[in-house]
Design an enzyme around this catalytic site. Structure first.
Site, PDB file in Angstrom:
ATOM      1  N   ASN A  99     -37.126   6.383 -61.701  1.00 32.58           N
ATOM      2  CA  ASN A  99     -36.966   7.105 -60.438  1.00 32.58           C
ATOM      3  C   ASN A  99     -36.890   6.048 -59.348  1.00 32.58           C
ATOM      4  O   ASN A  99     -37.906   5.460 -58.973  1.00 32.58           O
ATOM      5  CB  ASN A  99     -38.159   8.046 -60.216  1.00 32.58           C
ATOM      6  CG  ASN A  99     -38.134   8.691 -58.837  1.00 32.58           C
ATOM      7  OD1 ASN A  99     -37.141   8.578 -58.109  1.00 32.58           O
ATOM      8  ND2 ASN A  99     -39.219   9.360 -58.482  1.00 32.58           N
ATOM      9  N   GLU A 105     -43.952  13.677 -54.175  1.00 33.76           N
ATOM     10  CA  GLU A 105     -43.551  13.285 -52.821  1.00 33.76           C
ATOM     11  C   GLU A 105     -42.794  14.407 -52.124  1.00 33.76           C
ATOM     12  O   GLU A 105     -42.869  14.549 -50.900  1.00 33.76           O
ATOM     13  CB  GLU A 105     -42.727  11.981 -52.888  1.00 33.76           C
ATOM     14  CG  GLU A 105     -43.629  10.787 -53.230  1.00 33.76           C
ATOM     15  CD  GLU A 105     -42.969   9.671 -54.017  1.00 33.76           C
ATOM     16  OE1 GLU A 105     -41.731   9.613 -54.097  1.00 33.76           O
ATOM     17  OE2 GLU A 105     -43.725   8.841 -54.586  1.00 33.76           O
ATOM     18  N   SER A 160     -47.561   4.458 -61.978  1.00 34.17           N
ATOM     19  CA  SER A 160     -47.846   3.039 -62.210  1.00 34.17           C
ATOM     20  C   SER A 160     -47.685   2.625 -63.669  1.00 34.17           C
ATOM     21  O   SER A 160     -48.385   1.737 -64.142  1.00 34.17           O
ATOM     22  CB  SER A 160     -49.227   2.671 -61.676  1.00 34.17           C
ATOM     23  OG  SER A 160     -49.277   2.885 -60.271  1.00 34.17           O
ATOM     24  N   GLY A 220     -47.593   4.766 -57.386  1.00 33.49           N
ATOM     25  CA  GLY A 220     -47.408   3.682 -56.433  1.00 33.49           C
ATOM     26  C   GLY A 220     -48.697   2.989 -56.025  1.00 33.49           C
ATOM     27  O   GLY A 220     -48.710   2.204 -55.078  1.00 33.49           O
ATOM     28  N   HIS A 237     -41.152  16.613 -57.591  1.00 37.01           N
ATOM     29  CA  HIS A 237     -41.888  15.352 -57.502  1.00 37.01           C
ATOM     30  C   HIS A 237     -42.989  15.507 -56.446  1.00 37.01           C
ATOM     31  O   HIS A 237     -42.793  16.176 -55.427  1.00 37.01           O
ATOM     32  CB  HIS A 237     -40.942  14.210 -57.132  1.00 37.01           C
ATOM     33  CG  HIS A 237     -41.590  12.860 -57.302  1.00 37.01           C
ATOM     34  ND1 HIS A 237     -42.455  12.350 -56.358  1.00 37.01           N
ATOM     35  CD2 HIS A 237     -41.555  11.971 -58.315  1.00 37.01           C
ATOM     36  CE1 HIS A 237     -42.910  11.181 -56.797  1.00 37.01           C
ATOM     37  NE2 HIS A 237     -42.381  10.921 -57.975  1.00 37.01           N
ATOM     38  N   LYS A 275     -36.311   6.421 -56.343  1.00 39.21           N
ATOM     39  CA  LYS A 275     -36.759   6.954 -55.045  1.00 39.21           C
ATOM     40  C   LYS A 275     -35.745   6.569 -53.955  1.00 39.21           C
ATOM     41  O   LYS A 275     -34.553   6.477 -54.249  1.00 39.21           O
ATOM     42  CB  LYS A 275     -38.185   6.477 -54.739  1.00 39.21           C
ATOM     43  CG  LYS A 275     -39.141   6.783 -55.911  1.00 39.21           C
ATOM     44  CD  LYS A 275     -40.600   6.681 -55.567  1.00 39.21           C
ATOM     45  CE  LYS A 275     -41.435   7.047 -56.797  1.00 39.21           C
ATOM     46  NZ  LYS A 275     -42.878   7.073 -56.533  1.00 39.21           N
ATOM     47  N   GLU A 330     -47.542  13.403 -63.641  1.00 39.01           N
ATOM     48  CA  GLU A 330     -47.721  12.275 -62.733  1.00 39.01           C
ATOM     49  C   GLU A 330     -48.941  12.521 -61.855  1.00 39.01           C
ATOM     50  O   GLU A 330     -48.830  13.209 -60.817  1.00 39.01           O
ATOM     51  CB  GLU A 330     -46.487  12.107 -61.839  1.00 39.01           C
ATOM     52  CG  GLU A 330     -45.203  11.821 -62.594  1.00 39.01           C
ATOM     53  CD  GLU A 330     -44.188  11.087 -61.729  1.00 39.01           C
ATOM     54  OE1 GLU A 330     -43.758  10.007 -62.137  1.00 39.01           O
ATOM     55  OE2 GLU A 330     -43.832  11.577 -60.639  1.00 39.01           O
TER      56      GLU A 330
HETATM   57  P1  13P Z   1     -44.709   4.343 -59.647  1.00 39.77           P
HETATM   58  O1  13P Z   1     -44.261   3.989 -61.047  1.00 39.77           O
HETATM   59  O2  13P Z   1     -44.150   3.442 -58.600  1.00 39.77           O
HETATM   60  O3  13P Z   1     -46.170   4.546 -59.582  1.00 39.77           O
HETATM   61  O4  13P Z   1     -44.045   5.776 -59.333  1.00 39.77           O
HETATM   62  C1  13P Z   1     -44.177   6.788 -60.251  1.00 39.77           C
HETATM   63  C2  13P Z   1     -43.307   7.907 -59.846  1.00 39.77           C
HETATM   64  O5  13P Z   1     -43.542   8.549 -58.835  1.00 39.77           O
HETATM   65  C3  13P Z   1     -42.145   8.206 -60.680  1.00 39.77           C
HETATM   66  O6  13P Z   1     -41.572   9.412 -60.320  1.00 39.77           O
END
Ligand code: 13P
Length: 249
Positions: free
Chosen positions: A9, A98, A211, A173, A96, A11, A167
């Site tokens: 992803n 976010e 992560s 992150g 997601h 982002k 997740e």
């Molecule tokens: P990270 O791997 O940067 O923690 O992000 C995970 C994520 O949100 C994947 O959709």
């Protein structure tokens, strides 16, 4: 044994130049050491055409990061599932954390998005996960089951066509990863919930995200109910993403 899926992803991290060099590096790595799992990259909508041109048939699959809950019409700024399909999109993230957090997406909206994707022949990667406060309050199971239940209720037996990504929000992150045991525990709960809803639940890939990186992927992916990974930061570094892909056998 079903194939694992490793999805990146990206982002809101991309540019024409960066995408091209990342894809070329991944393709060179996979040519030297072919993946034994499914691999996808989920990119921002403006880059779908570029990626469609860069990705070769049979190689990495193309994914989007969001889709509209509406089919077509006066929805300024939205991108429909049929539009994604025209650009060769195979997977689409929905829900997601976010988007749930910054765009107020509800369980019901996420379920509708999954429905739209499925209707267009796109596999939704349904993202679910608890916040730190919810985990500390002992509410992890209740929260993830509620999030998944909305998707099951809206999609009926088609739920066997989805991918689920667990997740935990506190691991995204942050460099904090759920331990393999913590992740497996939640995945087993989700598997049981899917089994109760569909006779074909065994084929549903349940990914872990939060992560996941080159150092911890192997242990996480070794868990019985972890069928792949959804990778953020580490998916932007070709060497790290290739290491994760190699860990998914
Ligand atoms: P990270 O791997 O940067 O923690 O992000 C995970 C994520 O949100 C994947 O959709």
């Amino acid at each position: 044994m079903k194939k694992k899926l490793i999805a990146g992803n990206w982002k809101m991290n991309a540019s024409l130049a960066a995408n091209e060099s990342l894809v070329r590096a991944l393709q060179a790595g996979l040519a030297a050491n072919p993946a034994r799992c499914d691999v996808a990259v989920c990119v921002s909508a403006p880059y779908l055409a570029q990626l469609q041109g860069l990705l070769a048939p049979g190689g990495m699959a193309l994914g989007a990061q969001d889709v509209s809950a509406f089919e077509a019409g006066a929805y300024t700024g939205e991108v429909s599932a049929s539009m994604l399909k025209e650009f060769g999109v195979r997977y689409c993230l929905v829900g997601h954390s976010e988007r749930r957090l910054y765009h107020g997406e509800s369980d019901a909206l996420v379920a509708s998005k999954a429905q739209r994707a499925l209707a267009a022949g796109i596999t939704p990667i349904v993202c679910i996960g608890e916040t730190l406060a919810e985990r500390e309050a002992g509410r992890t199971e209740e929260v993830v089951k509620r999030q998944l239940a909305a998707v099951i209720a809206a999609n009926g037996h088609c739920v066997s066509e989805i991918v689920v990504a667990y997740e935990p929000v506190w691991a995204i992150g942050t460099g904090k990863t759920a331990s393999p045991e913590q992740a497996q525990q939640v995945h087993a709960v989700l598997r049981a919930q899917l089994q109760a809803a569909s006779a074909h639940a065994e084929r549903i890939q349940i990914l872990y995200g939060g992560s996941m990186n080159a150092a911890n992927a192997e242990q996480l992916l070794a868990q019985a109910d972890i069928d792949g990974g959804l990778i953020g930061g580490a998916a932007l570094k070709s060497a790290d993403f290739l290491t994760i892909i190699a860990a998914a056998q």
